[in-house]
Write an enzyme that holds these catalytic residues in place. Sequence first.
Site, PDB file in Angstrom:
ATOM      1  N   ASN A 169     -33.971 -14.630 -13.433  1.00  0.00           N
ATOM      2  CA  ASN A 169     -34.798 -15.806 -13.729  1.00  0.00           C
ATOM      3  C   ASN A 169     -34.026 -16.969 -14.345  1.00  0.00           C
ATOM      4  O   ASN A 169     -34.469 -18.106 -14.269  1.00  0.00           O
ATOM      5  CB  ASN A 169     -36.022 -15.424 -14.576  1.00  0.00           C
ATOM      6  CG  ASN A 169     -35.668 -14.800 -15.899  1.00  0.00           C
ATOM      7  OD1 ASN A 169     -34.512 -14.511 -16.172  1.00  0.00           O
ATOM      8  ND2 ASN A 169     -36.653 -14.589 -16.741  1.00  0.00           N
ATOM      9  N   LYS A 192     -21.363 -10.019 -13.897  1.00  0.00           N
ATOM     10  CA  LYS A 192     -22.026  -9.412 -12.729  1.00  0.00           C
ATOM     11  C   LYS A 192     -23.389 -10.113 -12.630  1.00  0.00           C
ATOM     12  O   LYS A 192     -24.339  -9.777 -13.336  1.00  0.00           O
ATOM     13  CB  LYS A 192     -22.188  -7.901 -12.924  1.00  0.00           C
ATOM     14  CG  LYS A 192     -23.191  -7.233 -11.960  1.00  0.00           C
ATOM     15  CD  LYS A 192     -22.742  -7.254 -10.509  1.00  0.00           C
ATOM     16  CE  LYS A 192     -23.742  -6.588  -9.558  1.00  0.00           C
ATOM     17  NZ  LYS A 192     -24.945  -7.426  -9.259  1.00  0.00           N
ATOM     18  N   ASP A 247     -35.935  -2.768 -17.685  1.00  0.00           N
ATOM     19  CA  ASP A 247     -35.646  -1.520 -18.399  1.00  0.00           C
ATOM     20  C   ASP A 247     -34.371  -0.807 -17.922  1.00  0.00           C
ATOM     21  O   ASP A 247     -33.995   0.217 -18.471  1.00  0.00           O
ATOM     22  CB  ASP A 247     -36.855  -0.571 -18.418  1.00  0.00           C
ATOM     23  CG  ASP A 247     -37.466  -0.401 -17.045  1.00  0.00           C
ATOM     24  OD1 ASP A 247     -36.783  -0.756 -16.071  1.00  0.00           O
ATOM     25  OD2 ASP A 247     -38.619   0.080 -16.963  1.00  0.00           O
ATOM     26  N   GLU A 264     -31.562  -7.794 -23.996  1.00  0.00           N
ATOM     27  CA  GLU A 264     -32.898  -8.416 -24.030  1.00  0.00           C
ATOM     28  C   GLU A 264     -33.625  -7.916 -22.784  1.00  0.00           C
ATOM     29  O   GLU A 264     -33.212  -8.194 -21.661  1.00  0.00           O
ATOM     30  CB  GLU A 264     -32.773  -9.934 -24.056  1.00  0.00           C
ATOM     31  CG  GLU A 264     -34.069 -10.601 -24.476  1.00  0.00           C
ATOM     32  CD  GLU A 264     -34.913 -11.044 -23.309  1.00  0.00           C
ATOM     33  OE1 GLU A 264     -35.831 -10.277 -22.938  1.00  0.00           O
ATOM     34  OE2 GLU A 264     -34.665 -12.126 -22.772  1.00  0.00           O
ATOM     35  N   CYS A 298     -39.272 -13.720 -19.671  1.00  0.00           N
ATOM     36  CA  CYS A 298     -39.471 -12.642 -20.654  1.00  0.00           C
ATOM     37  C   CYS A 298     -40.410 -13.118 -21.747  1.00  0.00           C
ATOM     38  O   CYS A 298     -41.171 -12.332 -22.307  1.00  0.00           O
ATOM     39  CB  CYS A 298     -38.146 -12.255 -21.291  1.00  0.00           C
ATOM     40  SG  CYS A 298     -36.928 -11.772 -20.099  1.00  0.00           S
ATOM     41  N   ARG A 451     -37.621 -19.112 -25.890  1.00  0.00           N
ATOM     42  CA  ARG A 451     -36.315 -18.754 -26.441  1.00  0.00           C
ATOM     43  C   ARG A 451     -35.674 -19.969 -27.112  1.00  0.00           C
ATOM     44  O   ARG A 451     -35.057 -19.864 -28.149  1.00  0.00           O
ATOM     45  CB  ARG A 451     -35.451 -18.251 -25.296  1.00  0.00           C
ATOM     46  CG  ARG A 451     -34.024 -17.944 -25.603  1.00  0.00           C
ATOM     47  CD  ARG A 451     -33.416 -17.221 -24.418  1.00  0.00           C
ATOM     48  NE  ARG A 451     -33.714 -17.909 -23.175  1.00  0.00           N
ATOM     49  CZ  ARG A 451     -32.814 -18.502 -22.394  1.00  0.00           C
ATOM     50  NH1 ARG A 451     -31.554 -18.477 -22.716  1.00  0.00           N
ATOM     51  NH2 ARG A 451     -33.167 -19.100 -21.263  1.00  0.00           N
TER      52      ARG A 451
HETATM   53  O1  G3P Z   1     -36.747 -14.455 -19.429  1.00  0.00           O
HETATM   54  C1  G3P Z   1     -35.670 -14.814 -20.174  1.00  0.00           C
HETATM   55  C2  G3P Z   1     -36.009 -15.293 -21.537  1.00  0.00           C
HETATM   56  O2  G3P Z   1     -34.869 -15.410 -22.257  1.00  0.00           O
HETATM   57  C3  G3P Z   1     -36.891 -16.515 -21.581  1.00  0.00           C
HETATM   58  O3  G3P Z   1     -36.290 -17.712 -21.870  1.00  0.00           O
HETATM   59  O4  G3P Z   1     -36.198 -20.135 -22.220  1.00  0.00           O
HETATM   60  O5  G3P Z   1     -37.955 -19.194 -20.764  1.00  0.00           O
HETATM   61  O6  G3P Z   1     -38.072 -18.838 -23.207  1.00  0.00           O
HETATM   62  P1  G3P Z   1     -37.185 -19.039 -22.023  1.00  0.00           P
END
Ligand code: G3P
Length: 496
Positions: A169, A192, A247, A264, A298, A451
Amino acid sequence: MAGNGVFAEILDGEVFKYYADGEWKKSSSGKSVAIINPTTRKTQYKVQACSQEEVNKVMDSAKSAQKLWAKTPLWKRAELLHKAAAILKEHKAPIAESLVKEIAKPAKDAVTEVVRSGDLVSYCAEEGVRILGEGKFLVSDSFPGNERTKYCLTSKIPLGVILAIPPFNYPVNLAVSKIAPALIAGNSIVLKPPTQGAVSALHMVHCFHLAGFPKGLINCVTGKGSEIGDFLTMHPGVNCISFTGGDTGIAISKKAGMIPLQMELGGKDACIVLEDADLDLVAGNIIKGGFSYSGQRCTAVKVVLVMESVADALVEKVKAKVAKLSVGAPENDCDITPVVSESSANFIEGLVMDAKEKGATFCQEYKREGNLIWPLLLDNVRPDMRIAWEEPFGPVLPLIRINSIEEGIHHCNASNFGLQGCVFTKDINKAIMIGDAMETGTVQINSAPARGPDHFPFQGIKDSGIGSQGITNSINMMTKIKTTVINLPSPSYTMG
Ligand code: G3P
């Protein structure tokens, strides 16, 4: 266009090369891996299927390059990172185009991801020169029984080779969030990338190549997880793994040796809405938090826990906003775009059908064409439904009506995830009490989980992860403390 202009050398015919020892290479396996465009569901790009032997060579060159890099002055490391950041931003268009084609990220968000990544690299360079430029000085006589005969100097030293595994993502942003801290701290990198997102990542790596980093310091191998996945994560040459994803991370952490891990692994971020909340603010944040990038984050809002007395009003407001979301191709910058793969769409559909069988209220009609799923709010979700607990990673959001704050906190804490959560109320005292009770790495008060900004600490508890990210925390995590003790023949006290 991807693979053109300054990026021409990363492409061989129709297959993108991998990057090792400062060069773009074809795999001797002669095999490639196809990247399916989520929108067209046809092969968009191909990347090299690297072999285990090639991984071994990459590890050797990363190890040798790191030894020299650790002797490179900090200001010089920072200078190169700033250069890479500028090149990355300069070439945002072809990188964003790859993001649109291989992960169906809406066009404007794709550009934002690249620009945000350039900013992250620059910030990291600046932060690194500050925090790595200083250590600690301790004297021995503060501990009982000691005279001042020992001076202890501490500094931060690199770990060695960092294996970076970002998710689909944010294949650029979550790659540089690992690469930049690793490099400023004197480590080398083996990246990777996810297959879906690999071409964007290869373009990003080329920007670092153009900046002039030493050979072997940054490497990027592509291929099938079944062939090189475990081989990479269990490789004796790896000194640290920084992984973001699902996971699989739990399996990696069980198999990895005695090395530092930064993980994470997703979340089921709860949005607790109290009776006094500003419902317009909540509805806006549910849309942004639950549906941006079609819920494939996430930190997306993944369950709304709303007090029964305001639930009807909130549902109406969210429904009105969902109706305004555009649905379609990422090239047209639609709000809702196809999810990353057919298997992901099938999984989401499974959660929706389970909720349907168990009696959830559909606020919109469920609609799917290929990988494109229309945004859906599910009201009256109950704890016996899978969607109450599982991460759809799609534009489907469950809403659970609660009768007490305790019920909301209980649902949040009963999850095996603990990434972020949010609480909406005008009462700051209640917000703090609820936030403290939520077992999550971060609680947002009156805003959706997120994030960023990228220098904020970012961490999950329980199955959501190990360690903390964010620029400063990642730099620290990718170093070890080294101490040097100067032993004096007799006590010495300053001004004594
Ligand atoms: O899905 C990854 C996670 O780190 C979300 O980041 O910037 O969308 O809150 P963000």
